[in-house]
Design a protein around this motif. Structure first.
Motif, PDB file in Angstrom:
ATOM      1  N   ILE A  11       0.844  -1.205   0.000  1.00  0.00           N
ATOM      2  CA  ILE A  11       0.000   0.000   0.000  1.00  0.00           C
ATOM      3  C   ILE A  11       0.872   1.244   0.000  1.00  0.00           C
ATOM      4  CG2 ILE A  11      -1.740   1.297   1.316  1.00  0.00           C
ATOM      5  CD1 ILE A  11      -2.644  -1.404   2.504  1.00  0.00           C
ATOM      6  N   VAL A  12       0.520   2.201  -0.844  1.00  0.00           N
ATOM      7  CA  VAL A  12       1.208   3.496  -0.870  1.00  0.00           C
ATOM      8  C   VAL A  12       0.192   4.582  -0.534  1.00  0.00           C
ATOM      9  CG1 VAL A  12       2.395   5.192  -2.308  1.00  0.00           C
ATOM     10  CG2 VAL A  12       2.972   2.765  -2.509  1.00  0.00           C
ATOM     11  N   PHE A  13       0.491   5.354   0.500  1.00  0.00           N
ATOM     12  CA  PHE A  13      -0.405   6.427   0.937  1.00  0.00           C
ATOM     13  C   PHE A  13      -0.067   7.725   0.211  1.00  0.00           C
ATOM     14  CE2 PHE A  13      -0.529   3.464   4.467  1.00  0.00           C
ATOM     15  CZ  PHE A  13      -1.854   3.487   4.862  1.00  0.00           C
ATOM     16  N   GLY A  14      -1.108   8.469  -0.118  1.00  0.00           N
ATOM     17  CA  GLY A  14      -0.964   9.821  -0.635  1.00  0.00           C
ATOM     18  C   GLY A  14      -1.735  10.758   0.276  1.00  0.00           C
ATOM     19  N   ILE A  15      -1.038  11.581   1.028  1.00  0.00           N
ATOM     20  CA  ILE A  15      -1.673  12.444   2.033  1.00  0.00           C
ATOM     21  C   ILE A  15      -1.710  13.881   1.525  1.00  0.00           C
ATOM     22  CG2 ILE A  15      -1.632  13.209   4.429  1.00  0.00           C
ATOM     23  CD1 ILE A  15      -1.963  10.179   4.041  1.00  0.00           C
ATOM     24  N   GLY A  16      -2.913  14.415   1.378  1.00  0.00           N
ATOM     25  CA  GLY A  16      -3.069  15.808   0.984  1.00  0.00           C
ATOM     26  C   GLY A  16      -2.905  16.723   2.181  1.00  0.00           C
ATOM     27  N   ALA A  17      -2.013  17.703   2.069  1.00  0.00           N
ATOM     28  CA  ALA A  17      -1.700  18.558   3.222  1.00  0.00           C
ATOM     29  C   ALA A  17      -1.552  20.006   2.796  1.00  0.00           C
ATOM     30  CB  ALA A  17      -0.424  18.077   3.911  1.00  0.00           C
ATOM     31  N   SER A  18      -1.683  20.883   3.780  1.00  0.00           N
ATOM     32  CA  SER A  18      -1.526  22.324   3.571  1.00  0.00           C
ATOM     33  C   SER A  18      -0.324  22.818   4.370  1.00  0.00           C
ATOM     34  CB  SER A  18      -2.791  23.060   4.012  1.00  0.00           C
ATOM     35  OG  SER A  18      -2.554  24.443   4.177  1.00  0.00           O
ATOM     36  N   SER A  19       0.500  23.648   3.755  1.00  0.00           N
ATOM     37  CA  SER A  19       1.673  24.185   4.456  1.00  0.00           C
ATOM     38  C   SER A  19       1.263  25.049   5.645  1.00  0.00           C
ATOM     39  CB  SER A  19       2.535  25.001   3.483  1.00  0.00           C
ATOM     40  OG  SER A  19       1.768  26.059   2.908  1.00  0.00           O
ATOM     41  N   MET A  20       0.086  25.700   5.568  1.00  0.00           N
ATOM     42  CA  MET A  20      -0.376  26.570   6.654  1.00  0.00           C
ATOM     43  C   MET A  20      -0.695  25.779   7.917  1.00  0.00           C
ATOM     44  SD  MET A  20      -2.865  29.274   4.690  1.00  0.00           S
ATOM     45  CE  MET A  20      -3.327  29.980   6.267  1.00  0.00           C
ATOM     46  N   LEU A  21      -1.179  24.550   7.762  1.00  0.00           N
ATOM     47  CA  LEU A  21      -1.608  23.741   8.904  1.00  0.00           C
ATOM     48  C   LEU A  21      -0.612  22.642   9.258  1.00  0.00           C
ATOM     49  CD1 LEU A  21      -5.346  23.315   7.823  1.00  0.00           C
ATOM     50  CD2 LEU A  21      -4.466  24.895   9.542  1.00  0.00           C
TER      51      LEU A  21
ATOM     52  N   ARG B 260       4.460   3.038   3.512  1.00  0.00           N
ATOM     53  CA  ARG B 260       5.072   3.752   2.389  1.00  0.00           C
ATOM     54  C   ARG B 260       4.116   4.840   1.905  1.00  0.00           C
ATOM     55  NH1 ARG B 260       7.097   0.448  -2.442  1.00  0.00           N
ATOM     56  NH2 ARG B 260       5.083  -0.617  -2.369  1.00  0.00           N
ATOM     57  N   GLY B 261       4.681   5.958   1.486  1.00  0.00           N
ATOM     58  CA  GLY B 261       3.828   7.002   0.959  1.00  0.00           C
ATOM     59  C   GLY B 261       4.468   8.369   1.014  1.00  0.00           C
ATOM     60  N   ASN B 262       3.673   9.374   0.662  1.00  0.00           N
ATOM     61  CA  ASN B 262       4.154  10.745   0.561  1.00  0.00           C
ATOM     62  C   ASN B 262       3.101  11.711   1.072  1.00  0.00           C
ATOM     63  OD1 ASN B 262       6.621  10.222  -1.442  1.00  0.00           O
ATOM     64  ND2 ASN B 262       4.849   9.134  -2.258  1.00  0.00           N
ATOM     65  N   VAL B 263       3.572  12.796   1.654  1.00  0.00           N
ATOM     66  CA  VAL B 263       2.718  13.937   1.961  1.00  0.00           C
ATOM     67  C   VAL B 263       2.911  14.949   0.842  1.00  0.00           C
ATOM     68  CG1 VAL B 263       2.320  15.876   3.512  1.00  0.00           C
ATOM     69  CG2 VAL B 263       2.784  13.605   4.459  1.00  0.00           C
ATOM     70  N   TRP B 264       1.810  15.368   0.226  1.00  0.00           N
ATOM     71  CA  TRP B 264       1.867  16.311  -0.894  1.00  0.00           C
ATOM     72  C   TRP B 264       1.417  17.685  -0.411  1.00  0.00           C
ATOM     73  CZ3 TRP B 264       3.872  14.875  -5.618  1.00  0.00           C
ATOM     74  CH2 TRP B 264       4.084  13.509  -5.801  1.00  0.00           C
ATOM     75  N   LEU B 265       2.333  18.646  -0.429  1.00  0.00           N
ATOM     76  CA  LEU B 265       2.093  20.000   0.067  1.00  0.00           C
ATOM     77  C   LEU B 265       1.983  20.990  -1.084  1.00  0.00           C
ATOM     78  CD1 LEU B 265       4.736  19.591   2.826  1.00  0.00           C
ATOM     79  CD2 LEU B 265       2.415  20.336   3.358  1.00  0.00           C
TER      80      LEU B 265
END
Length: 497
Positions: free
Chosen positions: A89-99, A117-122
């Motif tokens: 499984i690969v996680f894709g986490i949607g994130a905001s730089s402000m928070l 495994r995965g990435n935070v996308w800012l």
């Protein structure tokens, strides 16, 4: 003489005709045999092709119009019978730089370094703290430029376009041994063991889009009952993610008036022709206030995710959100499959109804209440528009009793232990708030100060047809303490007084 000559000529003609006939027959036989071998070879090659190429992996075009070949996950051919595990499984986490400084603490609670495994996308770069913080978080990445895409929703934010492309951008990274891409937000808490168990039910070689709609009837009407709400999380199988990546940029251009990321994903899934496969353990939590009623009567399904953690109260009283989730992690470690699963039983001597939400809370009610009522969530929460109206939910709810004698005595989890010898969990629950006095002439639960629940973990709980666990109240041997055993129900056992 002439008669003899004629006979000789006839004999020669017959001989020549017979020779020609044999030659022609041999020629046609040779052609037939050649065609037969050719046909058999063609069929064999075609069959091999079908068996050895379970996916189509097209060359795709990025925003920069640069072709990017996508390779199949290597485990597909090497390990066809291996069960799906967390490494697939690969996680894709949607994130905001402000928070980010606040929300990253939620991710730390469930992220398992060297396993997940995965990435935070800012949207833009963030300051990375010193020390080893980068070791306990996913890889941080910056989303691609989406300025070329139109956005026309009057009240939304065009970041929805950026977040909707996370799956496609993750596919382009070319990671190996991938079966599923799982989307979530930076304020989503995942129970990874239960996520794996849910995905094991499905063939990752097929097109699957798995998630759940909202707890808000109006939200589902505005968007769709057939849309997976992204904050609660959803899973996309590898071949479907490849198909999405191939067409998504064109698809996004067709829907500039949509609000967010999850409805853009849903629109593209509709164009591919893949419906939502609903799994009720993904929780969007489009509600406000105290979600106790929802969790104490959790559906008979693995708890997979909790979202909108900043919008709801901490799930345990007198704690912060982080402290509450830290406490929940303890029962997760010893029996994640049983987490939040409700059992209903009766103390017949005292005429009490007991509801156990394992690893979370135990409730004692005066009187005998039917199981069909107890499995309905009590309205301890407000809907997405902050109203207590019961018609705002796409599921049944019941009022939280105002009669002081009908209010439940609620005991929250305080301690979790595991007995290695007995292979049994012991969870302890205590009451945080006193109940008002009741004039009823019946046994008073006020005498109960703590509850101990014994339960053996069942590793095959979700490999069988869904069924609620049973529980039994033991005789009180320690003053002020109730003891309950939770176990698998017998074949013909029913929940009755």
């Amino acid at each position: 003489m002439s008669s003899m000559n004629n006979n000789l000529k006839d004999s020669e003609h017959l001989h020549i005709s017979w020779t020609i006939t044999k030659l022609l027959s041999f020629f046609f036989l040779l052609i037939s045999i050649s065609y037969l071998f050719y046909s058999l070879g063609f069929v064999t090659n075609s069959y091999d092709c079908e068996q050895k190429k379970p996916y189509l992996f097209p060359t795709t075009t990025h925003l920069s119009d640069t072709p990017a070949p996508i390779s199949p996950p290597k485990d597909t051919l090497k390990k066809p019978f291996e069960k799906t595990n967390i490494s697939h499984i690969v996680f894709g986490i949607g994130a905001s730089s402000m928070l980010w400084n606040h929300r990253k603490e939620y991710i730390k609670l469930w992220w398992r370094p060297n396993e997940t495994r995965g990435n935070v996308w800012l949207d833009q770069e963030v300051k990375i703290e010193g020390g080893d913080e980068h070791l306990v978080l996913p890889t941080l990445r910056i989303s691609g430029d989406t300025s070329r895409f139109k956005y026309k929703h009057p009240r939304g934010n065009r970041s929805g376009i950026r977040i909707s492309r996370i799956v496609s951008e993750t596919v382009r990274l070319g990671m190996e041994n991938v079966r599923w891409f799982v989307m979530g937000d930076d304020d989503t808490f995942f129970v990874t063991e239960n996520l794996v168990k849910v995905l094991q039910k499905y063939d990752h070689n097929q097109f699957y889009y798995i998630g759940a709609p909202s707890e808000s009837h109006m939200q589902n009407l505005f968007f769709s009952y057939n849309m997976a709400f992204g904050g609660g999380g959803f899973a996309i199988s590898y071949p479907l993610a490849v198909a999405l990546e191939r067409m998504q940029d064109r698809c996004i251009q067709r829907y500039p008036a949509l609000y967010g990321s999850d409805d853009r994903i849903h629109a593209c899934m509709s164009e591919i022709g893949v419906p939502l496969t609903k799994e009720v353990g993904f929780h969007q939590f489009d509600v406000y206030g105290n979600v106790f009623g929802l969790l104490a009567a959790h559906p008979i399904a693995p708890l997979v995710s909790l979202h909108h953690l900043d919008h709801i109260q901490p799930i345990f009283p007198n704690t912060s959100h982080i402290e509450a989730l830290e406490r929940l992690k303890e029962p997760m470690k010893v029996d994640s499959y049983g987490l939040m699963q409700q059992s209903i039983c009766y103390d017949k001597k005292r005429a009490w109804t007991i509801s156990v939400s394992w690893g979370y809370a135990v409730q004692i009610f005066r009187g005998i209440l039917f199981a069909r009522d107890m499995e309905v969530p009590a309205r301890t929460f407000l809907n997405w528009f902050r109203r207590p109206e019961y018609t705002s939910y796409p599921f049944n709810t019941r009022p939280f009793n105002r009669n002081v004698c009908q209010k439940p005595f609620v005991f929250y989890l305080t301690q979790t232990t595991f007995d290695e010898v007995l292979h049994e969990t012991l969870t302890e629950y205590t009451r945080n708030q006193p109940n008002p006095e009741c004039p009823w002439k019946m046994a008073d639960p006020t005498q109960i100060k703590s509850i101990k629940v014994h339960k053996k973990p069942d590793p095959h709980m979700w490999d069988k047809s869904p069924r609620r666990n049973c529980c039994k109240v033991q005789q009180i041997t320690e003053e002020g303490t109730m003891v309950i055993h939770v176990r698998e129900c017998g074949e013909y056992e029913v929940i009755e007084k």
